[in-house]
Design a protein around this motif. Structure first.
Motif, mmCIF file in Angstrom:
data_model
loop_
_atom_site.group_PDB
_atom_site.id
_atom_site.type_symbol
_atom_site.label_atom_id
_atom_site.label_comp_id
_atom_site.label_asym_id
_atom_site.label_seq_id
_atom_site.Cartn_x
_atom_site.Cartn_y
_atom_site.Cartn_z
ATOM 1 N N GLN A 65 0.810 -1.200 0.000
ATOM 2 C CA GLN A 65 0.000 0.000 0.000
ATOM 3 C C GLN A 65 0.850 1.258 0.000
ATOM 4 O OE1 GLN A 65 -2.011 1.180 3.436
ATOM 5 N NE2 GLN A 65 -3.355 2.510 2.285
ATOM 6 N N ARG A 66 1.948 1.203 0.717
ATOM 7 C CA ARG A 66 2.752 2.404 0.904
ATOM 8 C C ARG A 66 3.268 2.949 -0.423
ATOM 9 N NH1 ARG A 66 2.693 6.547 4.105
ATOM 10 N NH2 ARG A 66 4.566 7.791 3.775
ATOM 11 N N ILE A 67 3.782 2.036 -1.253
ATOM 12 C CA ILE A 67 4.372 2.510 -2.499
ATOM 13 C C ILE A 67 3.304 3.138 -3.387
ATOM 14 C CG2 ILE A 67 4.172 0.279 -3.715
ATOM 15 C CD1 ILE A 67 7.107 2.746 -3.985
ATOM 16 N N ALA A 68 2.088 2.620 -3.285
ATOM 17 C CA ALA A 68 1.005 3.182 -4.095
ATOM 18 C C ALA A 68 0.475 4.484 -3.508
ATOM 19 C CB ALA A 68 -0.132 2.175 -4.220
ATOM 20 N N ARG A 69 0.802 4.751 -2.256
ATOM 21 C CA ARG A 69 0.300 5.975 -1.629
ATOM 22 C C ARG A 69 1.148 7.188 -1.964
ATOM 23 N NH1 ARG A 69 -1.386 6.814 4.258
ATOM 24 N NH2 ARG A 69 -2.611 8.445 3.290
ATOM 25 N N TYR A 70 2.419 6.950 -2.271
ATOM 26 C CA TYR A 70 3.286 8.112 -2.496
ATOM 27 C C TYR A 70 2.739 9.078 -3.550
ATOM 28 C CZ TYR A 70 7.054 6.155 0.398
ATOM 29 O OH TYR A 70 7.788 5.662 1.434
ATOM 30 N N PRO A 71 2.252 8.561 -4.691
ATOM 31 C CA PRO A 71 1.746 9.523 -5.684
ATOM 32 C C PRO A 71 0.655 10.425 -5.131
ATOM 33 C CG PRO A 71 1.964 7.381 -6.692
ATOM 34 C CD PRO A 71 2.252 7.193 -5.243
ATOM 35 N N LEU A 72 -0.305 9.853 -4.415
ATOM 36 C CA LEU A 72 -1.397 10.676 -3.919
ATOM 37 C C LEU A 72 -0.909 11.663 -2.869
ATOM 38 C CD1 LEU A 72 -4.362 11.297 -4.074
ATOM 39 C CD2 LEU A 72 -4.752 9.711 -2.227
ATOM 40 N N THR A 132 7.960 10.992 -10.620
ATOM 41 C CA THR A 132 8.837 9.861 -10.322
ATOM 42 C C THR A 132 8.087 8.794 -9.548
ATOM 43 O OG1 THR A 132 10.672 11.420 -10.185
ATOM 44 C CG2 THR A 132 11.054 9.216 -9.301
ATOM 45 N N SER A 133 7.286 9.223 -8.587
ATOM 46 C CA SER A 133 6.581 8.225 -7.772
ATOM 47 C C SER A 133 5.647 7.386 -8.623
ATOM 48 C CB SER A 133 5.823 8.905 -6.638
ATOM 49 O OG SER A 133 4.743 9.653 -7.136
ATOM 50 N N ILE A 134 5.056 8.005 -9.656
ATOM 51 C CA ILE A 134 4.193 7.239 -10.550
ATOM 52 C C ILE A 134 5.025 6.297 -11.408
ATOM 53 C CG2 ILE A 134 2.625 7.393 -12.518
ATOM 54 C CD1 ILE A 134 1.504 9.872 -11.356
ATOM 55 N N ALA A 135 6.120 6.798 -11.943
ATOM 56 C CA ALA A 135 6.985 5.970 -12.784
ATOM 57 C C ALA A 135 7.490 4.768 -11.991
ATOM 58 C CB ALA A 135 8.145 6.809 -13.305
ATOM 59 N N LEU A 136 7.794 5.006 -10.715
ATOM 60 C CA LEU A 136 8.233 3.908 -9.852
ATOM 61 C C LEU A 136 7.192 2.801 -9.835
ATOM 62 C CD1 LEU A 136 9.705 5.525 -6.594
ATOM 63 C CD2 LEU A 136 10.893 4.123 -8.261
ATOM 64 N N ASN A 137 5.962 3.222 -9.611
ATOM 65 C CA ASN A 137 4.893 2.229 -9.531
ATOM 66 C C ASN A 137 4.742 1.457 -10.844
ATOM 67 O OD1 ASN A 137 3.052 2.060 -7.004
ATOM 68 N ND2 ASN A 137 3.616 4.202 -7.142
ATOM 69 N N GLN A 187 -3.639 6.693 -13.080
ATOM 70 C CA GLN A 187 -2.339 7.292 -13.348
ATOM 71 C C GLN A 187 -1.256 6.305 -13.707
ATOM 72 O OE1 GLN A 187 -1.178 10.437 -10.781
ATOM 73 N NE2 GLN A 187 -3.262 11.195 -10.556
ATOM 74 N N TRP A 188 -1.414 5.040 -13.324
ATOM 75 C CA TRP A 188 -0.427 4.124 -13.879
ATOM 76 C C TRP A 188 -0.962 2.772 -14.293
ATOM 77 C CZ3 TRP A 188 -0.029 5.303 -8.595
ATOM 78 C CH2 TRP A 188 -0.113 4.226 -7.710
ATOM 79 N N ILE A 189 -1.978 2.264 -13.636
ATOM 80 C CA ILE A 189 -2.428 0.918 -13.998
ATOM 81 C C ILE A 189 -3.099 0.930 -15.374
ATOM 82 C CG2 ILE A 189 -3.968 -0.955 -13.365
ATOM 83 C CD1 ILE A 189 -3.354 -0.428 -10.489
ATOM 84 N N LEU A 190 -4.066 1.794 -15.542
ATOM 85 C CA LEU A 190 -4.767 1.837 -16.821
ATOM 86 C C LEU A 190 -3.893 2.412 -17.938
ATOM 87 C CD1 LEU A 190 -7.459 0.728 -17.485
ATOM 88 C CD2 LEU A 190 -8.503 2.919 -17.055
ATOM 89 N N PRO A 191 -3.077 3.435 -17.673
ATOM 90 C CA PRO A 191 -2.168 3.898 -18.715
ATOM 91 C C PRO A 191 -1.209 2.807 -19.194
ATOM 92 C CG PRO A 191 -2.338 5.571 -17.039
ATOM 93 C CD PRO A 191 -3.093 4.378 -16.536
ATOM 94 N N THR A 192 -0.742 1.964 -18.263
ATOM 95 C CA THR A 192 0.109 0.859 -18.690
ATOM 96 C C THR A 192 -0.657 -0.077 -19.607
ATOM 97 O OG1 THR A 192 1.226 0.970 -16.551
ATOM 98 C CG2 THR A 192 1.603 -0.994 -17.883
ATOM 99 N N PHE A 193 -1.884 -0.366 -19.218
ATOM 100 C CA PHE A 193 -2.750 -1.210 -20.046
ATOM 101 C C PHE A 193 -2.896 -0.612 -21.441
ATOM 102 C CE2 PHE A 193 -6.197 -4.146 -20.799
ATOM 103 C CZ PHE A 193 -7.124 -3.461 -21.549
ATOM 104 N N GLU A 194 -3.139 0.678 -21.489
ATOM 105 C CA GLU A 194 -3.317 1.330 -22.782
ATOM 106 C C GLU A 194 -2.042 1.242 -23.613
ATOM 107 O OE1 GLU A 194 -4.042 5.511 -22.689
ATOM 108 O OE2 GLU A 194 -4.341 5.597 -24.852
ATOM 109 N N LYS A 195 -0.939 1.509 -22.955
ATOM 110 C CA LYS A 195 0.329 1.489 -23.673
ATOM 111 C C LYS A 195 0.600 0.107 -24.265
ATOM 112 C CE LYS A 195 4.700 1.637 -22.244
ATOM 113 N NZ LYS A 195 5.847 1.786 -21.493
ATOM 114 N N ARG A 196 0.361 -0.916 -23.479
ATOM 115 C CA ARG A 196 0.603 -2.281 -23.968
ATOM 116 C C ARG A 196 -0.353 -2.618 -25.096
ATOM 117 N NH1 ARG A 196 0.356 -6.366 -19.267
ATOM 118 N NH2 ARG A 196 1.667 -7.716 -20.523
#
Lengths: 235, 784
Positions: B275-282, B307-312, B435-444
């Protein structure tokens, strides 16, 4: 001090009004896009399934059937999710937004009452300062009589507002609690189903154990093979 | 991870003082204070000065209220100037108000308005600064709590669990990667502490961002291993849960080791890094939201948030990579691959050859063999072409809707509820999704499906053209086929045709086969992308499972609760609305000035008491025959529409003058008796003084409620029953008139049935009639 408190809340309620309207709008657009996406996914599989391509190979047909079934099931779950969100989130948001016009009107009315009050108050003061002749006394008495109900009216309105507005502002927490929980829960259910359905489907129709790079390489290899054919234009 | 309740922000003034008299007093003080200072108001410049003096006199708890108070003052100052100019007017009519607005006053008002908006802006800035500070503190404080929890689990709980007999299987592998996470979190905090700056310090933000950025690659390294391995943790714990007695022991140990934490499983702690790593962006974005873009550290902050989003993104990608590598490196299921690869050029050729053989037997026309085979291939090609184009179009539509979905950022709302768990959880989930899960899906999707599909579509051109050219050549060929002696040119034509035909016959099967293989693979990929998307979301949800109330409630029960809670909320809103309207809409009753009383008598005598209306706000006529009327003036209605039938424009008699007034500015005039008449059944009461008008005349036909009543009766004022024969009603309550008089025919009392079904008498002049055009939730009078 009393005035500033109510104005602070008016200030916050103003922002709350804007934010509830915005979230309502965004949620509506988001669910529309969500539904459209799901329908588009169903169209992908449905069109393929009805394409004569499927008749060429039994295994291909089975794969397309499985894909189509999966898409339709996901669409059904999606619709259910959207229905739940409509009931527990979007409708409540709209209702909440609908309260603000009344509140704003109430603030306006209080403001009008205040203006009346001050106007009559200064009239009384004006007469109080004048030389105490007969006609002046009459006018003064009249002015005081006029002032009284207006003053009471303002005080009543003011008190009402000071009572109700903080309560209303605070009530947003309890009001929206079920909405947010519902939003989360609806998505949990939906994605859990999605995982189940697509795990199964992927086992059935996808080559296992491929990374993205490997997929890309395979695709590129096929494209190269195609381009190597003479019948394919090579410009 | 517990989401802390937001501390009561200091800028929010304490709720109004309980003593209601205080507020009334405050208002009065406000107004009377102006008295002695009135002389100074003669000069307009001083108005600004007075505003400042007023605000200084009062003490406030924080800076914001000063600004707001000052802005309140400035609005009042404008009013005072109105009053001042009013008192100068020679008009005798106490209701008259200045109708000409001087240039000077406009300029004043503009200046005041500007000052007010400046002060509001300053107040807003102050609030933003407060919230930024809170957000920064939240990030730091939550990191400390998080680290503490991790250490607690690793050290205390783990060692206590190790003492259990028989020893727990695989206990150590649950804690395999947590050390690195603890390490990097500790380093982040120590970097912050080292610099010896406090969150309130303007440099703190810079320190925070720099620390985070400098550690970002270590954070990525630590968390990606942890997350890739986290499934193992769940698996092992589920294994423990299978044995009830063992599990109870474990829970006991956990509770004993950490009594202040309400934990009932090991995963309660071990899920925290997920949870923590996903909280940093917010967390970072919240700070960014309340930070002025002109702040020196803003670009740095923006970079840190990105950066926090890219990390995720990268951590999730790694997790997927490891899943695939670990799960499948031993057992590669070949069946699907087999099936797809079977669909190659030879199999297509075989199928079409079979098909054409069949034809050969049926028709016995050997010469046509070639054509049939070709036609089958050509048919397949066209079907394939259609399929590809259709698929591409569908995929593009899908991607468009996906982008539309990504654009509605529902996580960006701000209800000032940052201390509440449910909205924060929702924001975190939605931030991750958008911000990252769905954008990754789109990119793929674009890389693995859309792009190759476009490339495939482009390759269709060649074969298509060639097939067409072959047909042309065929026609030419057919003409000369029968001939025995071919000229040189004719031979060339024949050769061209034969070459083309052979080429296509050889290569089309390959093309068709490969293309179909590609499509099949793409669809497999499509399915896999969905699976990965769902898996990412599930991982995210895991970390919230224990935080939300009702999360363990069964689905059906949950929705029941949610729906009924929503209904309850709606009901409360309705009550609030109603009470606000009720109290704030009750009209003020003013004693009439002598001139108004004369006007009232004159109009009533001429037109009847039912036609008397009062002007609510000063009206300035704009058209021919429009009247100018002052607020409070009494008029009588002659016609409820103008000569053109416009029902909003009423013809009125204003004591001699006649003209048109917008009906939205008029309100029915009626005046309740000072005291209600003595109880019904008695003789007519005496000593009723003053001017009284019945708004509801009992002589008129009693209302029988037919299907479509055109008028509705309601109570205009609160009335409290003083005896058994009377009934209490509230202002605004609709009532049903049963008898417009008491048992002795006294029209001053009416027998009514109230909303709750109770029956009794109320004074007739406490009732009002309303046309039922106005809806129940809007006001009872024809307000604008």
């Amino acid at each position: 001090m009393a005035l500033s408190t109510s104005l602070v809340f008016y200030f916050c309620c103003g922002q709350l009004e804007d934010q509830t309207k915005k979230l309502h709008k965004d949620m509506k657009k988001s669910t529309e896009a969500d539904l459209a996406m799901s329908k588009a996914a169903v169209k992908i599989s449905a069109d393929l399934l009805s394409n004569p391509l499927c008749e060429q190979d039994q295994a291909f047909l089975e794969s397309m059937t499985a894909l189509d079934t999966a898409m339709r099931r996901m669409d059904a779950f999606n619709q259910e999710k959207v229905n739940q969100i409509q009931k527990t989130v979007i409708d409540p948001l709209k209702k909440y937004s609908g309260v603000f016009p009344s509140l704003n009107m109430a603030v306006k009315r209080r403001e009008q009452a205040l203006q009346d009050y001050k106007r009559l108050q200064s009239k009384v003061e004006k007469y109080e300062e004048k030389e105490k002749t007969g006609p002046v006394m009459v006018k003064l008495h009249q002015a005081r009589e006029e002032l009284r109900p207006v003053k009471e009216d303002f005080e009543a309105k003011n008190k009402q507002l000071l009572d109700e507005m903080p309560k209303f502002y605070h009530s947003r927490i309890d009001y929206f609690q079920p909405s947010f929980e519902a939003l989360i829960r609806a998505q949990v259910v939906y994605f859990t189903e999605m995982y189940k359905i697509f795990s199964e489907l992927t086992d059935q129709i996808d080559q296992a154990g491929l990374t993205d790079e490997q997929r890309e390489r395979e695709t590129e290899a096929k494209l190269s093979e195609l381009r190597a054919l003479s019948i394919v234009a090579d410009d | 991870m517990e989401v802390p309740r937001r501390p009561q922000p200091s800028f929010m003034l304490a709720l109004p003082k309980p003593a209601s008299s205080m507020s009334a007093m405050g208002a009065v003080e406000k107004v009377t204070k102006k008295g002695p200072m009135k002389e100074k108001l003669e000069r307009t410049d001083d108005q600004v000065g007075q505003g400042k003096r007023n605000s200084e006199e009062e003490t406030f708890e924080s800076g914001v209220s000063v600004f707001v108070e000052a802005s309140a003052d400035s609005s009042e100052l404008v009013d005072t100037s109105t009053a001042r100019t009013n008192s100068r007017l020679p008009s005798q009519d106490s209701f008259s108000e200045e109708s000409s607005i001087s240039e000077e006053r406009l300029a004043e008002e503009a200046k005041e308005a500007k000052k007010k908006s400046e002060e509001e802006a300053a107040a807003a800035k102050e609030r933003a600064a407060q919230r930024q500070l809170l957000a920064i503190e939240e990030l730091v404080q939550s990191e400390r709590n998080y680290l503490r929890m991790l250490q607690l689990s690793t050290v205390t709980i783990r060692s206590n669990l190790q003492k259990l007999q028989p020893p727990l299987a695989n206990l150590d592998s649950m804690f395999l990667y947590i050390e690195e996470v603890i390490d990097v979190s500790g380093r982040l905090l120590s970097l912050l502490d080292q610099k010896q700056v406090k969150p309130g310090d303007p440099h703190f933000l810079e320190t925070l961002c720099n620390s985070f950025l400098s550690l970002s690659s270590d954070i990525e390294a630590a968390y990606k291993e942890y997350l890739a391995n986290y499934n193992q943790v769940t698996v092992i714990e589920n294994g423990y849960k299978q044995k009830e007695a063992l599990w109870n022991e474990i829970v006991k140990v956990i509770k004993a080791s950490a009594p202040e934490v309400n934990a009932t499983s090991l995963s309660f702690f071990l899920v925290m890094p997920v949870q923590r790593i996903a909280r940093y962006p917010l967390l970072l974005q919240t700070i960014q939201k309340h930070t002025d873009p002109t702040h020196p550290a803003y670009p740095l902050l923006e970079q840190t948030a990105h950066t926090s989003i890219a990390l995720n993104c990268r951590i999730n990608e790694y997790k997927r990579f490891r899943e695939v590598a670990d799960k499948y490196k031993k057992t590669e299921t070949l069946t699907i691959k087999d099936k797809i690869n079977r669909l190659n050029s030879h199999s297509i050729a075989k199928k079409t050859a079979r098909f054409s053989q069949h034809f050969k037997h049926e028709t016995g026309i050997a010469a046509k063999l070639v054509d049939e085979e070709f036609d089958a291939l050509e048919g397949f090609f066209y079907v394939l072409e259609n399929g590809i184009l259709e698929l591409l179009e569908n995929v593009e539509t899908y991607l468009n809707h996906l982008q539309a979905f990504l654009a509605c950022k529902t996580e960006e709302f701000d209800f000032d509820m940052d201390g509440e768990k449910a909205p924060i959880c929702y924001k975190e989930i939605t931030t991750a999704l958008r911000q990252w899960i769905l954008p990754t899906f789109e990119k793929r999707m674009r890389t693995l499906i859309h792009k190759p599909l476009c490339a495939l579509r482009d390759l269709l051109v060649g074969p298509r053209n060639l097939i067409r050219k072959r047909l042309d050549k065929l026609l030419d060929y057919e003409l000369i086929e029968a001939k025995s002696n071919l000229s040189y040119e004719e031979q060339a034509v024949a050769n061209t045709y034969r070459t083309m035909n052979t080429l296509l016959l050889n290569e089309l099967p390959q093309f068709n086969g490969l293309a179909l293989q590609m499509i099949w693979s793409m669809l497999g990929t499509f399915s896999c992308l969905h699976k990965d998307l769902a898996s990412d979301m599930e991982q995210l949800f895991q970390s919230f499972a224990q935080q939300l109330p009702h999360s363990s409630v069964h689905p059906a029960a949950f929705w029941e609760w949610a729906e009924s809670a929503v209904l309850e909320g709606a009901r409360r809103l309705q009550t609030l609305c109603q009470s606000v309207q009720d109290s704030l809409n009750s009209p003020v009753v003013q004693p009439l000035s002598p001139s108004s009383q004369r006007r009232l008598k004159q109009l009533t005598d001429k037109h009847g008491s039912g036609k008397i209306y009062q002007v609510m706000t000063t009206v300035v006529g704009s058209r021919d025959l429009d009247l100018n009327l002052v607020k409070g003036e009494l008029v009588a209605i002659i016609s409820e529409a103008d000569t053109r039938g416009d029902k909003r424009r009423w013809l009125v008699d204003a004591g001699g003058r006649r003209g048109y007034v917008p009906n939205s500015k008029l309100i029915r005039y009626h005046q309740p008796a000072e005291d209600p008449p003595p109880s019904p059944h008695l003789t007519l009461p005496e000593g009723m003084s003053g001017v009284r008008r019945h708004s509801y005349t009992p002589q008129s036909q009693p209302l029988t409620i037919t299907r479509q009543p055109c008028f509705q009766v309601l109570a205009a004022y609160d009335f409290t029953a003083r005896g058994n024969h009377e009934v209490s009603v509230r202002a605004g309550e609709p009532v049903r008139v049963l008898e417009p008089h008491d048992k002795r025919g006294n029209p001053e009392w009416s027998l009514v049935e109230a909303g709750d079904g109770q029956r009794g008498y109320v004074p007739s002049n406490y009732l009002a009639m309303m046309p039922t055009g106005t809806g129940p939730s809007s006001s009872y009078y024809p307000y604008c």
